[in-house]
Design a protein around this motif. Sequence first.
Motif, PDB file in Angstrom:
ATOM      1  N   ARG A 217       0.835  -1.201   0.000  1.00 54.81           N
ATOM      2  CA  ARG A 217       0.000   0.000   0.000  1.00 54.81           C
ATOM      3  C   ARG A 217       0.868   1.249   0.000  1.00 54.81           C
ATOM      4  O   ARG A 217       1.758   1.383   0.836  1.00 54.81           O
ATOM      5  CB  ARG A 217      -0.907   0.012   1.233  1.00 54.81           C
ATOM      6  CG  ARG A 217      -1.976   1.108   1.205  1.00 54.81           C
ATOM      7  CD  ARG A 217      -2.904   0.957   2.408  1.00 54.81           C
ATOM      8  NE  ARG A 217      -4.035   1.875   2.306  1.00 54.81           N
ATOM      9  CZ  ARG A 217      -4.029   3.115   2.773  1.00 54.81           C
ATOM     10  NH1 ARG A 217      -2.942   3.588   3.347  1.00 54.81           N
ATOM     11  NH2 ARG A 217      -5.111   3.876   2.671  1.00 54.81           N
ATOM     12  N   ASP A 219       2.269   4.954   0.733  1.00 57.42           N
ATOM     13  CA  ASP A 219       2.162   5.816   1.908  1.00 57.42           C
ATOM     14  C   ASP A 219       2.356   7.277   1.498  1.00 57.42           C
ATOM     15  O   ASP A 219       2.390   7.596   0.296  1.00 57.42           O
ATOM     16  CB  ASP A 219       3.161   5.393   2.995  1.00 57.42           C
ATOM     17  CG  ASP A 219       4.619   5.561   2.553  1.00 57.42           C
ATOM     18  OD1 ASP A 219       4.863   6.095   1.452  1.00 57.42           O
ATOM     19  OD2 ASP A 219       5.518   5.161   3.325  1.00 57.42           O
ATOM     20  N   GLU A 220       2.509   8.137   2.479  1.00 56.51           N
ATOM     21  CA  GLU A 220       2.664   9.575   2.224  1.00 56.51           C
ATOM     22  C   GLU A 220       3.826   9.858   1.268  1.00 56.51           C
ATOM     23  O   GLU A 220       3.682  10.620   0.304  1.00 56.51           O
ATOM     24  CB  GLU A 220       2.899  10.285   3.560  1.00 56.51           C
ATOM     25  CG  GLU A 220       3.230  11.756   3.442  1.00 56.51           C
ATOM     26  CD  GLU A 220       3.754  12.329   4.746  1.00 56.51           C
ATOM     27  OE1 GLU A 220       4.986  12.406   4.916  1.00 56.51           O
ATOM     28  OE2 GLU A 220       2.930  12.710   5.596  1.00 56.51           O
ATOM     29  N   ASN A 254      -3.748  15.117   4.243  1.00 58.03           N
ATOM     30  CA  ASN A 254      -2.315  15.065   4.545  1.00 58.03           C
ATOM     31  C   ASN A 254      -1.627  16.303   3.980  1.00 58.03           C
ATOM     32  O   ASN A 254      -1.649  16.546   2.775  1.00 58.03           O
ATOM     33  CB  ASN A 254      -1.713  13.791   3.948  1.00 58.03           C
ATOM     34  CG  ASN A 254      -0.245  13.634   4.266  1.00 58.03           C
ATOM     35  OD1 ASN A 254       0.591  14.393   3.789  1.00 58.03           O
ATOM     36  ND2 ASN A 254       0.080  12.629   5.061  1.00 58.03           N
TER      37      ASN A 254
END
Length: 695
Positions: A217, A219-220, A254
């Motif tokens: 997955r 991420d940032e 974010n």
Amino acid sequence: SSLRMIHAQMIKTGLHNTNYALSKLIEFCVLSPHFDGLPYAISVFETIQEPNLLIWNTMFRGHALSSDPVSALYLYVCMISLGLLPNCYTFPFLLKSCAKSKAFREGQQIHGHVLKLGYDLDLYVHTSLISMYVQNGRLEDARKVFDQSSHRDVVSYTALITGYASKGYIASAQKMFDEIPIKDVVSWNAMISGYAETGNNKEALELFKEMMKTNVRPDESTMVSVVSACAQSASIELGRQVHSWIDDHGFGSNLKIVNALIDLYIKCGEVETACGLFEGLSYKDVISWNTLIGGYTHMNLYKEALLLFQEMLRSGESPNDVTMLSILPACAHLGAIEIGRWIHVYINKRLKGVANASSHRTSLIDMYAKCGDIEAAQQVFDSILNRSLSSWNAMIFGFAMHGRANAAFDIFSRMRKNEIEPDDITFVGLLSACSHSGMLDLGRHIFRSMKEDYKITPKLEHYGCMIDLLGHSGLFKEAEEMINTMEMEPDGVIWCSLLKACKMHGNVELGESYAQNLIKIEPKNPGSYVLLSNIYATAGRWNEVAKIRALLNDKGMKKVPGCSSIEIDSVVHEFIIGDKFHPRNREIYGMLEEMEVLLEEAGFVPDTSEVLQEMEEEWKEGALRHHSEKLAIAFGLISTKPGTKLTIVKNLRVCRNCHEATKLISKIYKREIIARDRTRFHHFRDGVCSCNDYW
């Protein structure tokens, strides 16, 4: 204060005598994200009679995380001098310190200790060694450490991938990536960002698509790299898809990702979307402000950049070095010297030791020069101890645009005495200085010297300056011969300069020919038609003028309106021809009337030769009277004390009528008036212009 209370309670209960309690207190100090606790940790550490290895390691960790990581190495020397031995947890912190502070020699010595004590087989120490060598630019040493160990986990692979990518060895990085048995999100990120940071944006995006097919997955960090790759490659459609994925998977709030999205949309020209994302942020960090300010500057939306910068200051956010590099070009373009001066003071007070100090100085030189204060530009230049080539070039360009060719060549002489090698940009500045001052012979000499003495191949900009010089001198045949020797096709700037020369010398036939060439290159540019129309008007061929006007109307093209600006009390005021929207409109037009009366008394006769033939003479004079620079000057006169210097910025070349009028206005009102038009500066003082009527 809470920390001191806890410490006091520990002393009351006797816990300060136990290493375990003190280790927890020190750990809290060095790891707290809310304050710099290292000084307090050091004061506690110095009270401990026999700190255990856990406490030593916690202190190493604190120093490694600090702004002075090399201090961890001094502490290590202190520890081993007491006869204490490190363990496997000590070395990752020490190696991190060597990596951050680029202490390669010390890193080698630490490596020696690792081998001597047998910790080279420890997985964390092994990976830290690779990272230390990578961050010191020693890829061969990093590879040796990697190859000599049987412990090859995803972290050590990733460290090497990062190293190869940072040096541009992207094929080696990809090879290492392909060898990883089980890839985690960090290794995918290293490879994607490696492609993005080396300009291989297409490959970065393809790798992201491949990643999406796995069970890993993103991420940032993944999304920031991917959005940045979309921005750099102008892949707006894919960027929108990525944005949709971000919102669907909970990354929409974010801050780092939203900042990257703002950058994407602004670079792809979708200003409204970028602004919407920015306004939607509940908290904006300095990067958020910098991204949009820089984006506005990139899009030539200079006024918007300046307004946003002022909003940033009102919000309480402190600008950093990147902010200044984004906003100074906006000040330069708008002629906003008062804001530029404030920024100069801010840089001196708050940003003295930053890495971008040299770039700041160069930007300040450029800003002062473009805002009309060439003396301030020179003061900044003279204050630089170690000048970069960019600083020398900026000063040469500054003098060139102010028509001070001799001063530009003095800077060049100083540059050569300092053994600074000029580049192609230096010679654009020198040739530009010749072009603005009509120094044809010197221009020929510099052009020849550039090729023969400095082995620099001429670019379009160099040819443009020379052809402008030749055209201005009426040497059209020589200009055409130079065009024929060029290795590249002439651009619109070259044909445009020749068209202006035809108007000056009244050469209608050549003007028609050059106009056709310009129209072929820039069919949607109304400027080429306007220039040809002016040539016809000067020659009194009004039928042709009418035909061009009709052609422009048929094509739906409009002449770019003249726009002039003036900064008063840190506010930039803009005017267009016949502008009546300013709050002080009545006072401005009242001053215009006064100016016209005084000009007439001084013997000024407006030159109406280029104004439409079918206009009555009185209307022609009215059209000239309301040119944007006249409105800006009138506003300046009513808004400043007598004797105050006025600085005007215009988007087009100043017309001959306004040039003559401004000379007289400077004498009548005893004002120095500095005007920057599309190509150069004009300093009007006591009825004379610094250009000596050569522009």
